[in-house]
Motif scaffolding. Sequence first.
Motif, PDB file in Angstrom:
ATOM      1  N   ASP A  65       0.838  -1.187   0.000  1.00 41.24           N
ATOM      2  CA  ASP A  65       0.000   0.000   0.000  1.00 41.24           C
ATOM      3  C   ASP A  65       0.878   1.244   0.000  1.00 41.24           C
ATOM      4  OD1 ASP A  65      -2.164  -1.713   0.290  1.00 41.24           O
ATOM      5  OD2 ASP A  65      -2.306  -1.412   2.452  1.00 41.24           O
ATOM      6  N   LEU A  66       0.344   2.332  -0.530  1.00 49.25           N
ATOM      7  CA  LEU A  66       1.050   3.610  -0.525  1.00 49.25           C
ATOM      8  C   LEU A  66       0.379   4.522   0.506  1.00 49.25           C
ATOM      9  CD1 LEU A  66       3.142   5.550  -1.625  1.00 49.25           C
ATOM     10  CD2 LEU A  66       1.529   6.139  -3.433  1.00 49.25           C
ATOM     11  N   THR A  67       0.972   4.597   1.674  1.00 52.30           N
ATOM     12  CA  THR A  67       0.441   5.426   2.759  1.00 52.30           C
ATOM     13  C   THR A  67       0.865   6.866   2.526  1.00 52.30           C
ATOM     14  OG1 THR A  67       0.539   3.581   4.317  1.00 52.30           O
ATOM     15  CG2 THR A  67       0.444   5.803   5.258  1.00 52.30           C
ATOM     16  N   PHE A  68      -0.101   7.778   2.539  1.00 50.45           N
ATOM     17  CA  PHE A  68       0.245   9.182   2.321  1.00 50.45           C
ATOM     18  C   PHE A  68      -0.210  10.099   3.440  1.00 50.45           C
ATOM     19  CE2 PHE A  68      -3.898   8.712   0.360  1.00 50.45           C
ATOM     20  CZ  PHE A  68      -4.569   9.861   0.732  1.00 50.45           C
ATOM     21  N   GLY A  69      -0.835   9.532   4.460  1.00 48.72           N
ATOM     22  CA  GLY A  69      -1.242  10.392   5.563  1.00 48.72           C
ATOM     23  C   GLY A  69      -1.567   9.622   6.820  1.00 48.72           C
ATOM     24  N   PHE A  70      -1.298  10.259   7.954  1.00 48.20           N
ATOM     25  CA  PHE A  70      -1.674   9.750   9.269  1.00 48.20           C
ATOM     26  C   PHE A  70      -2.444  10.848   9.986  1.00 48.20           C
ATOM     27  CE2 PHE A  70       2.570   7.643   8.667  1.00 48.20           C
ATOM     28  CZ  PHE A  70       2.111   6.341   8.569  1.00 48.20           C
ATOM     29  N   CYS A  71      -3.437  10.468  10.761  1.00 53.38           N
ATOM     30  CA  CYS A  71      -4.146  11.422  11.608  1.00 53.38           C
ATOM     31  C   CYS A  71      -4.266  10.797  12.995  1.00 53.38           C
ATOM     32  CB  CYS A  71      -5.532  11.736  11.050  1.00 53.38           C
ATOM     33  SG  CYS A  71      -5.494  12.589   9.465  1.00 53.38           S
ATOM     34  N   PHE A  72      -4.188  11.664  14.015  1.00 58.44           N
ATOM     35  CA  PHE A  72      -4.118  11.212  15.389  1.00 58.44           C
ATOM     36  C   PHE A  72      -5.124  11.933  16.269  1.00 58.44           C
ATOM     37  CE2 PHE A  72      -0.004  10.887  13.337  1.00 58.44           C
ATOM     38  CZ  PHE A  72       0.303   9.558  13.548  1.00 58.44           C
ATOM     39  N   GLU A  73      -5.128  11.527  17.521  1.00 55.99           N
ATOM     40  CA  GLU A  73      -5.991  12.125  18.529  1.00 55.99           C
ATOM     41  C   GLU A  73      -5.914  13.651  18.466  1.00 55.99           C
ATOM     42  OE1 GLU A  73      -5.670  12.261  23.320  1.00 55.99           O
ATOM     43  OE2 GLU A  73      -5.618  10.259  22.394  1.00 55.99           O
ATOM     44  N   GLY A  74      -7.088  14.278  18.489  1.00 57.16           N
ATOM     45  CA  GLY A  74      -7.145  15.735  18.470  1.00 57.16           C
ATOM     46  C   GLY A  74      -7.100  16.344  17.088  1.00 57.16           C
ATOM     47  N   GLN A  75      -7.206  15.504  16.049  1.00 55.56           N
ATOM     48  CA  GLN A  75      -7.195  16.008  14.676  1.00 55.56           C
ATOM     49  C   GLN A  75      -8.478  15.604  13.954  1.00 55.56           C
ATOM     50  OE1 GLN A  75      -3.541  14.166  13.128  1.00 55.56           O
ATOM     51  NE2 GLN A  75      -2.632  16.206  13.082  1.00 55.56           N
ATOM     52  N   PHE A  76      -8.773  16.346  12.892  1.00 55.85           N
ATOM     53  CA  PHE A  76      -9.856  15.962  11.999  1.00 55.85           C
ATOM     54  C   PHE A  76      -9.324  14.955  10.990  1.00 55.85           C
ATOM     55  CE2 PHE A  76     -11.455  20.070  13.394  1.00 55.85           C
ATOM     56  CZ  PHE A  76     -12.790  19.773  13.628  1.00 55.85           C
ATOM     57  N   VAL A  77     -10.205  14.065  10.547  1.00 60.70           N
ATOM     58  CA  VAL A  77      -9.857  13.136   9.479  1.00 60.70           C
ATOM     59  C   VAL A  77     -11.046  13.023   8.547  1.00 60.70           C
ATOM     60  CG1 VAL A  77     -10.572  11.044  10.739  1.00 60.70           C
ATOM     61  CG2 VAL A  77      -8.890  10.878   8.882  1.00 60.70           C
ATOM     62  N   SER A  78     -10.738  12.962   7.258  1.00 63.39           N
ATOM     63  CA  SER A  78     -11.766  12.824   6.235  1.00 63.39           C
ATOM     64  C   SER A  78     -11.064  12.647   4.895  1.00 63.39           C
ATOM     65  CB  SER A  78     -12.628  14.091   6.186  1.00 63.39           C
ATOM     66  OG  SER A  78     -13.639  13.995   5.212  1.00 63.39           O
ATOM     67  N   ALA A  79     -11.716  11.970   3.984  1.00 64.57           N
ATOM     68  CA  ALA A  79     -11.287  12.028   2.585  1.00 64.57           C
ATOM     69  C   ALA A  79     -11.919  13.329   2.094  1.00 64.57           C
ATOM     70  CB  ALA A  79     -11.776  10.821   1.811  1.00 64.57           C
ATOM     71  N   TYR A  80     -11.264  14.416   2.449  1.00 57.77           N
ATOM     72  CA  TYR A  80     -11.888  15.731   2.355  1.00 57.77           C
ATOM     73  C   TYR A  80     -12.265  16.119   0.935  1.00 57.77           C
ATOM     74  CZ  TYR A  80     -13.111  20.289   4.238  1.00 57.77           C
ATOM     75  OH  TYR A  80     -13.811  21.412   4.618  1.00 57.77           O
ATOM     76  N   ASP A  81     -11.467  15.689  -0.042  1.00 63.12           N
ATOM     77  CA  ASP A  81     -11.824  15.993  -1.432  1.00 63.12           C
ATOM     78  C   ASP A  81     -13.143  15.324  -1.797  1.00 63.12           C
ATOM     79  OD1 ASP A  81     -10.419  13.562  -1.138  1.00 63.12           O
ATOM     80  OD2 ASP A  81      -9.577  13.660  -3.151  1.00 63.12           O
ATOM     81  N   SER A  82     -13.324  14.083  -1.396  1.00 62.77           N
ATOM     82  CA  SER A  82     -14.567  13.362  -1.658  1.00 62.77           C
ATOM     83  C   SER A  82     -15.721  13.962  -0.848  1.00 62.77           C
ATOM     84  CB  SER A  82     -14.395  11.877  -1.321  1.00 62.77           C
ATOM     85  OG  SER A  82     -15.601  11.175  -1.454  1.00 62.77           O
ATOM     86  N   PHE A  83     -15.424  14.368   0.383  1.00 57.64           N
ATOM     87  CA  PHE A  83     -16.433  14.979   1.242  1.00 57.64           C
ATOM     88  C   PHE A  83     -16.973  16.264   0.612  1.00 57.64           C
ATOM     89  CE2 PHE A  83     -17.600  17.784   4.830  1.00 57.64           C
ATOM     90  CZ  PHE A  83     -18.514  16.979   5.497  1.00 57.64           C
ATOM     91  N   LEU A  84     -16.071  17.093   0.104  1.00 62.31           N
ATOM     92  CA  LEU A  84     -16.485  18.368  -0.495  1.00 62.31           C
ATOM     93  C   LEU A  84     -17.268  18.174  -1.788  1.00 62.31           C
ATOM     94  CD1 LEU A  84     -13.305  20.574  -0.015  1.00 62.31           C
ATOM     95  CD2 LEU A  84     -15.473  20.746   1.228  1.00 62.31           C
ATOM     96  N   THR A  85     -16.770  17.295  -2.652  1.00 59.44           N
ATOM     97  CA  THR A  85     -17.383  17.115  -3.972  1.00 59.44           C
ATOM     98  C   THR A  85     -18.526  16.115  -3.975  1.00 59.44           C
ATOM     99  OG1 THR A  85     -15.846  15.357  -4.599  1.00 59.44           O
ATOM    100  CG2 THR A  85     -15.199  17.653  -5.129  1.00 59.44           C
ATOM    101  N   GLN A  86     -18.586  15.285  -2.920  1.00 58.78           N
ATOM    102  CA  GLN A  86     -19.539  14.190  -2.840  1.00 58.78           C
ATOM    103  C   GLN A  86     -19.400  13.240  -4.028  1.00 58.78           C
ATOM    104  OE1 GLN A  86     -22.073  13.475   0.004  1.00 58.78           O
ATOM    105  NE2 GLN A  86     -20.004  14.184   0.487  1.00 58.78           N
ATOM    106  N   LYS A  87     -18.138  13.019  -4.429  1.00 55.02           N
ATOM    107  CA  LYS A  87     -17.799  12.070  -5.490  1.00 55.02           C
ATOM    108  C   LYS A  87     -16.990  10.933  -4.886  1.00 55.02           C
ATOM    109  CE  LYS A  87     -17.950  15.387  -9.230  1.00 55.02           C
ATOM    110  NZ  LYS A  87     -17.216  16.109 -10.255  1.00 55.02           N
ATOM    111  N   PRO A  88     -16.969   9.767  -5.556  1.00 56.47           N
ATOM    112  CA  PRO A  88     -16.224   8.620  -5.021  1.00 56.47           C
ATOM    113  C   PRO A  88     -14.746   8.923  -4.797  1.00 56.47           C
ATOM    114  CG  PRO A  88     -17.682   7.915  -6.780  1.00 56.47           C
ATOM    115  CD  PRO A  88     -17.699   9.430  -6.773  1.00 56.47           C
ATOM    116  N   CYS A  89     -14.216   8.269  -3.789  1.00 54.08           N
ATOM    117  CA  CYS A  89     -12.834   8.469  -3.358  1.00 54.08           C
ATOM    118  C   CYS A  89     -11.898   7.507  -4.082  1.00 54.08           C
ATOM    119  CB  CYS A  89     -12.778   8.214  -1.852  1.00 54.08           C
ATOM    120  SG  CYS A  89     -11.236   8.689  -1.118  1.00 54.08           S
TER     121      CYS A  89
END
Length: 188
Positions: A65-89
């Motif tokens: 797998d190609l890991t490109f991001g980590f998010c931890f306690e106290g942070q927001f997480v989202s596939a934000y591009d998909s969230f904004l556009t409401q298109k598949p990720c």
Amino acid sequence: MDQIRDYFEQLVGINDSDWQQFSSKLRKSEYPKKTNLLKVGQTENYLSFIEKGSVRLYFPKEENDLTFGFCFEGQFVSAYDSFLTQKPCDYQIETMTKTTLWRISHQDLQYIYANTSIGNTIGRLAAESQFLLKSERELSFLNESAEERYRSLFKNRPKLILEIPLKYIASYVGVTPQALSRIRKRIS
């Protein structure tokens, strides 16, 4: 949920009425380690705040797998591009540890934007958080060697080394697990 209010209070302050409306839309979800929160082809419907745990964002590949991001306690997480556009990720989000999230749906966030005085600020702060993570990663690839990226990651997130399998860290830094092993030996 107090962690989220504290987050906003530190940055901008939030009155009780706005907090009541916002918090009424949040849903607590708990996930075991190695749970897919979002798979390739699905549309991101949530903006999540990590109360406890850690997640990774990655492109699944046959071999590694190609890991490109980590998010931890106290942070927001989202596939934000998909969230904004409401298109598949095009990528996936997976828990790396037992994780507790507070989630708000896309539809509910639109309601918060329209009906609270702090709504747009909440959205802006979440967007800025996502942008800064992305920008920091891009700049590190343009300006740092793999060893420097690893050192920076270790300095900024020492817990990371204990919680995350080295193959994910290697992928994030942009090297093979064997190359990461050599880097670790060199700097220890």
